[in-house]
Scaffold this active site. Structure first.
Site, PDB file in Angstrom:
ATOM      1  N   GLU A 150     -12.837  54.428  -6.969  1.00  0.00           N
ATOM      2  CA  GLU A 150     -14.042  55.153  -6.529  1.00  0.00           C
ATOM      3  C   GLU A 150     -14.249  55.025  -5.022  1.00  0.00           C
ATOM      4  O   GLU A 150     -14.744  55.944  -4.380  1.00  0.00           O
ATOM      5  CB  GLU A 150     -15.267  54.635  -7.271  1.00  0.00           C
ATOM      6  CG  GLU A 150     -15.293  55.074  -8.725  1.00  0.00           C
ATOM      7  CD  GLU A 150     -16.511  54.538  -9.447  1.00  0.00           C
ATOM      8  OE1 GLU A 150     -16.581  53.308  -9.626  1.00  0.00           O
ATOM      9  OE2 GLU A 150     -17.384  55.345  -9.800  1.00  0.00           O
ATOM     10  N   GLU A 172     -13.138  52.197 -17.045  1.00  0.00           N
ATOM     11  CA  GLU A 172     -14.440  51.691 -17.503  1.00  0.00           C
ATOM     12  C   GLU A 172     -14.715  52.012 -18.969  1.00  0.00           C
ATOM     13  O   GLU A 172     -15.196  51.159 -19.720  1.00  0.00           O
ATOM     14  CB  GLU A 172     -15.573  52.259 -16.636  1.00  0.00           C
ATOM     15  CG  GLU A 172     -15.722  51.602 -15.285  1.00  0.00           C
ATOM     16  CD  GLU A 172     -14.816  52.204 -14.211  1.00  0.00           C
ATOM     17  OE1 GLU A 172     -13.883  52.950 -14.572  1.00  0.00           O
ATOM     18  OE2 GLU A 172     -15.051  51.928 -13.027  1.00  0.00           O
TER      19      GLU A 172
END
Lengths: 587, 587
Positions: A150, A172
């Site tokens: 990210e 995730e």
């Protein structure tokens, strides 16, 4: 659900956002001409809280505070820089993302606020590109997982080493039963525009994607064999340091945002800068119930759960020239107030979770504030004036995104004009006193709208000026505000123009404000967070509003679900060798 | 957190979405020329679940099912209707909104799914205005609180009686510590564009706003004394029934949506209709693990938590004329499939919470499906053809918004062409078999893109065609798909064009699909819900996507917080006389 509060490390009692490169534990900042290099080499033992090691370049808020500081310094202290290289100082790993043990141990409120700040840091990286023409190139030589990838997604260009093991991933969902919390999903769909079924595959594949497929799916911009890596980095740095290369990922802002047109001609550009501006430490006096900066004071009324932030106007007229402005350095009023206000807001957000409402007041001469705005307008082509405006834009967005009720009180002696008036328009509500108070011979309160309130220079996350958003339903209100630019408006005039919520007499003032603040403190904090997040951002959506509204809200929800954070949830059981147990009902 | 599951009333075991006006318990539908009147007169004892009375015109899902049905029937069975009047049959109250005891007792999953369906019903009211020119006028003679006012917000025009007591309010935050759950906040900011500080005041004021201020703040469109109410209603009905009155709140869709241009010229319009189409009851055979309709079959593999929906293509060629189409009535293939599919999806959503993934298959001749699309294209100006396309648009959006993993399997004998191919593009992933199977002499699977996949006629909530959304990052992909319109594409061609996710050999097929579905079922349902909600809707945002993404996500979060639904939370303590207790930390 009792939440174990993590303890801050080293006996500290509050998270401090002030740092500088000499104190960095996790990043190394090097400058070489137009190219800055930021090397991530996390100190495992340097966690902000007790109870976890920051292995594999995983991060917590402390790592992010340094990253945010580094980008601020690049912009002010190294205005010649055009390219930032983000690299890892560790072998075989770029970053493992947010530290999982930190997340598993953090309170819900800290997790949410941690995600918000890290999101703002990534947005600031993109803002440096869109606003200042500082392009970021991320070099992934190893694994970039979760928050590590990210971070890369905030760059203008991602180079992935094609060595059969370097990879990008968002594990995730499969691994932790949460969402990527720092904008990953939105940047995949709306910045890099990865096809949705590929995005689905990618985000549910724990080991991620490597090599050519990562480039083919637009998860990275290019791959290179290890042998050519340094040559590729050098070539890309040269290209992006040139004036002519626009960002491949222009900020998807609505049309009004005036700040996203970085200079591309020599002379206007950052290279014209002769003065760098050292961001000297902010002088702060911290006492249990106050934070006193030079131009900003913060007072906590803990019983009422109300914090008052008072901003003071300039104590001298604006400088005569750009050179004089640069000579003032970090003491230049607009810059210093912005930095102080930013620090104060972050302090409240992270350290003062019990505060229900922030009351904004100001003290000073409104015309003096407007004089500084005019000066910055006149110097709009100067790199420092532009950086200061961009800094204000970021700080004001930070206020918009602060999940506390925001109230502006406009009283005699206040100076809400131009840039400072933005705070009135950022507030959920504003109250303005009509006339004078008994025993107070100061003139009645006045506000002055300025060009800066209308131009889009300080646009919100939705890409619109706050006044544009305010008057979405009545364009004529916007036009009337435009005609009032530069005019001193008393309470009744301001109310009639729709610039403040309520104009009140002295007779009603104290009771109304007290009742409002008491009422606000009596409501559920969660419902207020949701309410304000919805009401503050009417109109168009941008990648930023998508991240903070859509993605953040889902993340908050999931963080709260027992499937993630319950005793048998995936986040809690991570690393224990025990499988998580899920409630299988889909909601 | 153990959730007490409410029991369905009257010994039923599943929520049934099939109803008709003769069975309504809560609404009365009357038709008078161009004006339909829907009177809300909730049967207190007619709750869907045990344990609460539906006092003061409060509602649960059962009330909403009738409302949705009424609007469907107005569109198909009364094509002459141009205005729907929403009124209350009870004195002094329009509606108290969603029943609080129902909410307090419902499982989290039911609350979330209840909000989603009621949102879809309100969107369908707006779709009737935007797509079919059926304007809704809401008459508030009494109090419209919470969901009651949110229902009014779906109308084109709100009339509030100015009698000193009739009011509109959104008391959720002050009273219940939750958010208005059916689009209220978004419709206030983005449809009615109420100034944000006024919206803040309104949404935190339990008693709401009445009279002239409600109109001044644009919360309603007009007020009238009680004595003039019927005259005002008659005048507005006449106006809105006229051809020339556009909706004051046009759907804020992105430009591509082709369905939001209702006819305004006589001859094209609904008044040209001679045949009404009675929506005859769907014949369904329900067994524990199957639901069999004529063209849709649903099979539950409960151990795997996978449901397979098989759609069957038409069994005869399209009719020769519009008259013949109308003569087919509800048995016309495209209409019947759409209704069956809608019923099946709603059944899974509300009654089958344990289903992790929905697998879509089809059976039939792809060219035959495309023939129906071509027929509907040719009849695009006929009211029934348009209504059927709009119905498909709503059903496909319902699929997009279904929080289950969606997979399309394209195998020999399937007929994913045109309208049915939209399901492939709506899926999170699609798999297509290369070639034939051993022992199966059917031809290899083919898909055929049609004009309907590109035109925007079946646009997603984001206002874009699914293929446009799919190719946001590669416009050339969209162009190639356009060039392939009408072509039979085998698996490898479809994969190369990016129309399916993976093309697989027979050798890999079974294992790949099995592993994928097993993996999907092993993930946290919550994280998948959040992931899919983010990945499915790249690109522009509309009021609809804001409602379903931003607002829904915040609402889900808040529903889960102990401040709302914990033992001492506001929703749980409502009506007990005990004050809620809040964790005051802001997240």
């Amino acid at each position: 659900m009792a939440e174990a509060e993590q303890k801050l490390a080293n006996g500290t009692v509050r998270i401090d956002f002030a740092t500088d490169p000499s104190r960095y534990r996790h990043w190394k900042l090097g400058i070489d001409g137009k190219v800055a290099t930021l090397v991530l080499d996390v100190d495992e033992k340097g966690g902000l809280f007790e109870g976890y090691d920051l292995k594999l370049n995983s991060y917590d808020l402390g790592v992010d505070i340094e990253l945010a500081d580094a980008f601020e310094r690049i912009r002010f202290e190294h205005p010649e820089v055009r390219v930032v290289l983000l690299r890892s100082g560790k072998p075989r790993v770029f970053s493992a993302g947010a530290n999982i043990r930190m997340l598993a141990g953090a309170s819900h409120a800290h997790k949410v606020n941690f995600c918000k700040v890290t999101n703002e840091t990534r947005n600031a990286i993109e803002d440096a590109s869109a606003g200042s023409g500082v392009r970021t190139i991320c070099v992934i030589n190893g694994t970039a997982a979760g928050g590590g990838y990210e971070l890369a997604l905030a760059a203008d260009h991602i180079i992935l080493v094609d060595d059969g093991s370097s990879s990008v991933s968002l594990p995730e969902v499969p691994l932790l039963a949460v969402l990527p919390g720092t904008g990953g999903l939105t940047r995949i769909t709306d910045k890099r525009k990865v096809r949705r079924d590929r995005a689905d595959f990618f985000c549910t594949t724990e080991e991620g994607i490597k090599g050519k497929r990562a480039a083919e799916w637009r998860l990275v911009d290019e791959t290179t064999p290890h042998s050519r890596l340094e040559a590729v980095i050098a070539a890309r740095s040269r290209e992006f340091a040139g004036d002519a290369v626009p960002s491949p990922y222009p900020a998807p802002q609505a049309g009004e945002d005036k700040s996203t047109h970085p200079p591309t001609h020599a002379g206007e550009g950052r290279e014209g800068a002769v003065h760098a501006v050292p961001l000297t430490p902010l002088e702060r006096k911290l006492t249990p119930d106050r934070r006193d900066y030079k131009y900003v004071s913060v007072a906590f009324d803990r019983a009422a759960r109300v914090t008052t932030i008072t901003l003071r106007g300039p104590d001298s007229p604006p400088p005569a020239s750009a050179e004089e402005m640069a000579g003032c350095g970090a003491a230049f009023w607009p810059l210093q107030v912005a930095r102080e206000l930013d620090d104060a807001i972050l302090d409240i957000r992270l350290n003062e979770l019990d505060v229900a409402a922030i009351v904004f007041k100001s003290e000073g001469e409104p015309r003096a504030v407007l004089d500084y705005d005019l000066f910055l307008d006149q110097q709009a082509r100067h790199w420092l004036a532009r950086e200061i405006r961009l800094k204000w834009k970021r700080v004001l967005k930070r206020i918009d995104l602060t999940s506390r009720s925001l109230v502006a009180l406009i009283e005699p002696g206040s100076c809400f004009a131009g840039t400072l008036a933005e705070i009135v328009f950022a507030a959920d509500r504003s109250y303005m006193l009509i006339g004078q108070r008994d025993g107070d011979n100061r003139l009645p309160a006045m506000i002055i709208p300025g060009d800066v309130n209308l131009s889009g220079t300080l646009a919100m996350s939705n890409g619109l000026a706050r006044l544009r958003t305010r008057f979405l339903g009545e364009p004529e209100g916007y036009e009337k505000a435009r005609q009032a630019v530069g005019q001193l408006l008393d309470a009744e005039a301001a109310e009639a123009l729709g610039l403040v919520t309520f104009a009140l007499d002295d007779i009603d003032w104290n009771d109304e404000i007290r009742l409002f603040l008491e009422e606000r403190a009596s409501f559920s904090p969660d419902s207020l967070t949701g309410l304000e997040a919805n009401l503050r951002f009417g109109g168009p959506e941008t990648m930023e509003t998508k991240i903070f509204a859509r993605l953040t809200a889902w993340q908050n929800w999931i963080f709260q679900r027992s499937n993630a954070t319950g005793e048998a949830g995936a986040l809690s059981r991570y690393g224990t060798g025990r499988k998580p147990e899920f409630d299988t009902k889909r909601a």
